[in-house]
Motif scaffolding. Structure first.
Motif, short mmCIF file in Angstrom:
data_model
loop_
_atom_site.label_atom_id
_atom_site.label_comp_id
_atom_site.label_asym_id
_atom_site.label_seq_id
_atom_site.Cartn_x
_atom_site.Cartn_y
_atom_site.Cartn_z
N GLU A 157 0.83 -1.21 0.00
CA GLU A 157 0.00 0.00 0.00
C GLU A 157 0.86 1.25 0.00
N SER A 160 2.46 1.71 -3.38
CA SER A 160 1.47 2.18 -4.35
C SER A 160 1.19 3.66 -4.16
N THR A 161 1.07 4.08 -2.92
CA THR A 161 0.84 5.50 -2.65
C THR A 161 2.02 6.35 -3.12
N ARG A 164 1.94 6.50 -6.96
CA ARG A 164 0.92 7.42 -7.45
C ARG A 164 1.33 8.86 -7.22
N SER A 329 -3.70 3.36 -12.60
CA SER A 329 -4.87 2.51 -12.44
C SER A 329 -4.50 1.21 -11.73
N GLU A 332 -3.84 1.82 -7.96
CA GLU A 332 -5.03 2.10 -7.16
C GLU A 332 -5.88 0.86 -6.94
N ASP A 333 -5.83 -0.09 -7.84
CA ASP A 333 -6.66 -1.30 -7.75
C ASP A 333 -5.96 -2.34 -6.89
N GLU A 334 -6.57 -2.69 -5.75
CA GLU A 334 -5.95 -3.66 -4.84
C GLU A 334 -5.84 -5.05 -5.46
#
Length: 437
Positions: A157, A160-161, A164, A329, A332-334
């Motif tokens: 997580e 990913s943050t 992004r 995309s 953001e998609d787990e």
């Protein structure tokens, strides 16, 4: 090396603001005041005891007053000596310019330099860093922590943050320019003809091009059937003007039918002579691409012309927008393939680190080398940060701040000095009296 690298003119460092006293600091200072009052009160108590014991001794009372007076006198001496020592750390006792007093305000910069040197020699040495990191066992701890699914999810997580955020901050125009320039420079620097020749040679050798020939023949036959009138008009239009129209139509019809027959036979017969001719042409062309200087030069010129076209540059640059959207995309998609693969890789890495001593040793070695490089390369900058910071502090505020934090313990020195002095005075007087008696 580090001194030379960072030396030279530069902007003047902004002065550091004075210490700000927090509520905790003020509470500590009040505690210091209470301890000062206690130590001073004990000194006054010993002085009163000394006066009373001396008065009792002069009044003709024998025995105990002399012992009490000796103990009280030594206690006063001890209390005054320790008061002087404690006070001399922060200011000049009674304002007198006694040498080696007000040590913290007057020696602040020297203390900062000494502290920096002490830290550099005892905490930023290679042996200390390696020993400490080796004792911690970072690789094993990281592996055990990362092998937990919840922790792997958390790291995924956070990654990913961060991804992004990085893609959001980057400006598309800047990235597009960099990507376009990198691709163009890489393609322009590498000669493509030999690689194309080898690939074409391999394709012809295993017959992979046959499917392309089949497709072309099929589409050509279908196009001829669908555009029969147009083909006939083109053939008749190329006939001499003096030939009769019916002859042109006969010739056109004959040519059209032969063309259809040729395409259909070429499509349906794998051993058709035309297919063999195509194979020989492609084989010769593949060889020329690899060995013929003229062919290679022409391919390079064609490549440069294609890369230089604005449409091609726009396609290369616009590829970043598609890649960026796809990555955001997926981040953001787990349940995206990207995040699932990252999570799986983290779990696998954690399990290996937790059990594989060889991998743990590698990771620990990398961390040790990195830490040693930092402390040995930038030791001067780190220690100068300490000395420069201390030098920027206001002397009076520094003294008050330090006193607020350690002054309470220093007042215990005064109390202990009073008690120990009294006991020492009593012991000395007792021994002297016994020997003299």
């Amino acid at each position: 090396m580090s001194d030379q690298r960072f030396s030279g003119p530069g902007p003047a460092a902004a002065p550091l603001p004075p210490f700000a006293y927090s509520a905790a600091d003020e509470e500590k200072r009040q505690g210091v005041r209470r301890m000062k009052a206690t130590a001073t009160g004990l000194l006054l108590l010993v002085a009163v005891i000394y006066v009373l014991a001396t008065w009792a001794e002069r009044s003709g009372i024998d025995g105990w007053p002399a012992y009490v007076a000796a103990a009280a006198e030594a206690g006063m001496v001890g209390a005054l000596a320790d008061w002087f020592a404690v006070t001399a750390l922060f200011k000049r006792p009674m304002g007198l310019p006694i040498p080696h007093t007000a040590i913290i305000p007057t020696k602040k910069d020297q203390l900062g330099t000494t502290l920096g040197s002490f830290v550099g020699e005892n905490f930023l040495s290679e042996d200390v860093v390696r020993t400490r990191l080796r004792a911690i066992g970072v690789g094993s701890r990281v592996g055990t922590w990362l092998a937990e699914p919840d922790h792997a999810d958390r790291v995924t997580e956070e990654l990913s943050t961060a991804l992004r955020g990085a893609l959001t901050v980057l400006r598309d125009s800047d990235v597009q320019a960099v990507v376009g320039e990198a691709i163009t420079r890489r393609a322009d620097a590498a000669e493509v003809a030999p690689g194309i020749g080898k690939a074409l040679e391999s394709i012809v050798a295993d017959g992979s091009h046959d499917r392309a020939v089949d497709l072309i023949c099929t589409r050509a036959y279908a196009w001829l059937v669908h555009h029969a009138d147009s083909v006939m008009e083109a053939i008749e239009g190329g006939a001499p003007g003096w030939t009769p129209r019916f002859v042109d139509r006969k010739v056109g019809d004959r040519v059209y039918k032969e063309l259809l027959r040729f395409i259909s036979e070429m499509r349906d017969e794998p051993d058709h002579p035309a297919r063999g001719a195509i194979d020989r042409f492609l084989t010769d062309f593949a060889s020329d691409l690899q060995s013929d200087a003229d062919t290679r030069s022409r391919v390079e010129r064609l490549k440069s012309e294609i890369l230089g076209r604005g449409e091609v540059q726009d396609v290369i640059a616009s590829a970043w927008a598609s890649v960026r959207t796809m990555i955001i995309s997926a981040a953001e998609d787990e349940q995206s393939e990207l995040r699932l693969r990252v999570r799986s890789s983290l779990l696998s890495l954690g399990r290996r680190l937790a059990t594989d001593g060889r991998l743990q040793g590698k990771l620990d070695g990398w961390l040790e080398d990195a830490a040693v490089y930092v402390v040995t390369t930038y030791r001067g900058e780190i220690t100068s940060l300490i000395s420069d910071t201390v030098a920027g502090w206001d002397a009076e505020h520094t003294s008050k701040k330090i006193e607020a934090h350690i002054g309470r313990d220093l007042q215990f020195i005064r109390i202990n000095g009073t008690v120990v002095g009294a006991l020492a005075g009593l012991l000395i007087y007792t021994v002297s009296h016994a020997v003299g008696g």
